[in-house]
Every structure is written in C-alpha cells, then in structure tokens.
Scaffold this active site. Structure first.
Site: not given
Ligand SMILES: [Zn+2]
Length: 324
Positions: A69, A165, A218, A221, A237, A240, A247
């Site tokens: 990233d 990316e 996330c 999850c 998140c 979760c 980053d």
């Molecule tokens: Zn999560």
C-alpha cells in the site's frame, strides 16, 4: 575502457565505466541495438539498448506474496503472506530542501531574467543563480531515483508475488493538496519499476482494480465500511472489532487478492495459473537463445507479446474483483 564511440560525435569519455558492457560485447554475449543520447539536468547521458542473455536472479521467498500500500505518511506498507508487516519510511527528499529552494528562488527572481515578450536576455547573475537553484532540484531528483531503485529492487529480490493498487496518480497530481507529496514520493515510478523488475525475474505482479475498496474493507472479516475519511489513520471494524493501522489494513487486503489469483479455490484460479506461467516459460527460453541469432524481428516481437500478456492478466484480476 571508459570511452564510447558514437557516429558523428566520435570518441567520448564517460564518467561511468563501460568495462562490463564492452567485455560482454567482445565475448559475443551482448549486441548493441541502438544508442540514445540525451541531455538531462545539466549532464549528457548515453543509453545503449542491448540484446543480451540476462542471468535470472533468485528470489529469496518465491512462494511468499506481498501486498504493498503506497502512501504519503509511510512511503509503503508491506504486508506479506508469512504474517509480517513492514513500514517503509517516506524519505521526503523534497521537504528537506524546501527552505533552501525558497532562498534560491527568491534570489533568482530578484535578478534580471529572460522575458519572452520584450525579448530581454537574462543577465549573467541571473543565470548563475538559476544554475545554483537547479542544482538543488537535480540533487533531489537523484536522491529520489536512487532510493526508489533500492526499494523496488529489494522488494523484487524477496517476494515471488507482488500486489499493487492501481493508483490514479495523474488525478492525485491534479489535487493541489496532494500533488507535491505524491510527486515527491514517486508512486507512478515505484509501480513501473516493480512491474519491470518483476518481469525480469519471471515473478508475478498483480495490479488491483482501482475501484476495489482496499482501505474501507476489514482485512479480517471482509466487512466494507461506507465511509473512511483520509484523516482517519486507524481502521476500526464495526462488525468484528478489529483495530489496525489504516495503511496496514489496506496492504493486507491487497495481499488477499494475491491469494485469490494464484492459489484460489475456485475454478478460475486453477485455470489462471498455468495460462500465465506457460508463456513466461517460453519467454525465458527465447531470451536465452537470442544472442546467437541474427535479425531484429524476433527480438522486436517479444516485448510486445509480453506486454499483451500482462495486459490480459490485469484485466483478469480486475474482472474478478469488480463485483466486490
Ligand atoms: Zn472486521
């Protein structure tokens, strides 16, 4: 030998040693196709396009993938499939000399510069000050190029698969709040170098779709946030409860794309792997043979083939991640 002979220009001394190249040519291991002379930042350069069999350098962890990233706070965050995370600091070359540049620029603007409307010639004092200012710019550019090459070489010598990316660098440069930092970091150049250095080692590069939400997802999850403003540096998140550096979370998501593409459980992944590796194997063989052969046509068609192949690959990954 530290000389080159160029048509019409004759023999010219070079600063850099040409011993390695001339040694290869004398033993028939290399053939010069063309020479390009260019003037860049007060210096003259000559670049040779050479046809040669290149030694493959070994990648230390060929089975490990890494998600990278790119950012401004840290130049890059690398998350690899062995669970390690590394932060590559941003050297901020330009920031270090901004004060010096301000001083030089003020001095330049106080002297009699060229004027296109009146046809005024710059004064010798202006030219001297301008030269000194440009020297600072050149130094920054050299520092940046050196650091980027070292970084990309290091990454490609270590990992077999690199996931990047697809940043909209041109768009970011149009944003006046980001432009200076983005240009100083050299995102576009990092990507270009990682791709071509990976190709040299026959390693895989995956460029993630520009619109896949790598920052907002996330990495644990898979829940996607609706919004994540740029100033929020920590990803939390809601589903979760994962708390991770913004980053690092993005780098982990990019890494997950590599798992989907190469070892994927679906049919697509199984089909994909041989199709990509086969032409590369053939590519390697032709490259080894090339110095013995004459003729330019064979050599010229190869890069084109390779380009097409990477182009296909990118479309593949983009297509697969579009629905997410
Ligand atoms: Zn999560």
């Amino acid at each position: 030998m530290i000389r080159v002979s160029l048509p019409r220009l004759g023999r010219i001394r070079t600063h850099e040693s040409t011993i390695k190249l001339s040694g290869r040519i004398q033993t028939g291991r290399a053939r010069i196709l063309s020479a390009t002379v260019r003037y860049e930042r007060g210096r003259w350069f000559v670049a040779f396009q050479v046809e040669t069999a290149r030694e493959m350098s070994r990648v230390s962890h060929p089975d490990t993938a890494v998600g990278i990233d790119l950012g401004v706070k840290h130049l890059a965050v690398l998350a690899d499939s062995s669970g390690q995370t590394r932060y590559e600091p941003n050297p901020e070359h330009l920031d270090g000399v901004l004060k010096l540049l301000r001083f030089h620029s003020r001095r330049v603007s106080r002297r009699q510069g060229p004027d296109r409307r009146t046809g005024r010639k710059p004064s010798r004092r202006w030219e001297k000050a301008n030269r000194e200012r440009n020297k600072v710019h050149h130094r920054v550019a050299n520092l940046r190029a050196d650091a980027l090459h070292k970084f990309t070489t290091r990454v490609r010598a270590e990992y077999g698969t690199v996931v990047l990316e697809d940043l909209n660098v041109a768009g970011m440069l149009r944003n006046r709040r980001l432009a200076r930092r983005v240009a100083d970091a050299g995102f576009g150049e990092i990507r270009r170098q990682l791709i071509y250095k990976g190709r040299r080692n026959l390693c895989t590069t995956i460029v993630a779709n520009r619109w896949s939400p790598t920052s907002k997802t996330c990495s644990d999850c898979g829940a996607v946030k609706a919004k994540l403003p740029l100033h929020v540096r920590v990803f939390t998140c809601d589903t979760c409860g994962l708390v991770l550096d913004r980053d690092e979370n993005a780098a982990r998501n990019l890494l997950a794309l590599a798992a989907n593409c190469t070892t994927g459980t679906g049919v697509a992944g199984d089909q994909d792997t041989p199709r990509v590796s086969k032409p590369r194997e053939a590519d390697r063989k032709t490259r080894r043979q090339r110095p013995g052969r004459g003729g330019r046509a064979g050599g010229a068609s190869l890069p084109h083939q390779r380009q097409k192949e990477t182009g296909d690959r990118r479309q593949d990954t983009e297509a697969r991640h579009a629905p997410r």
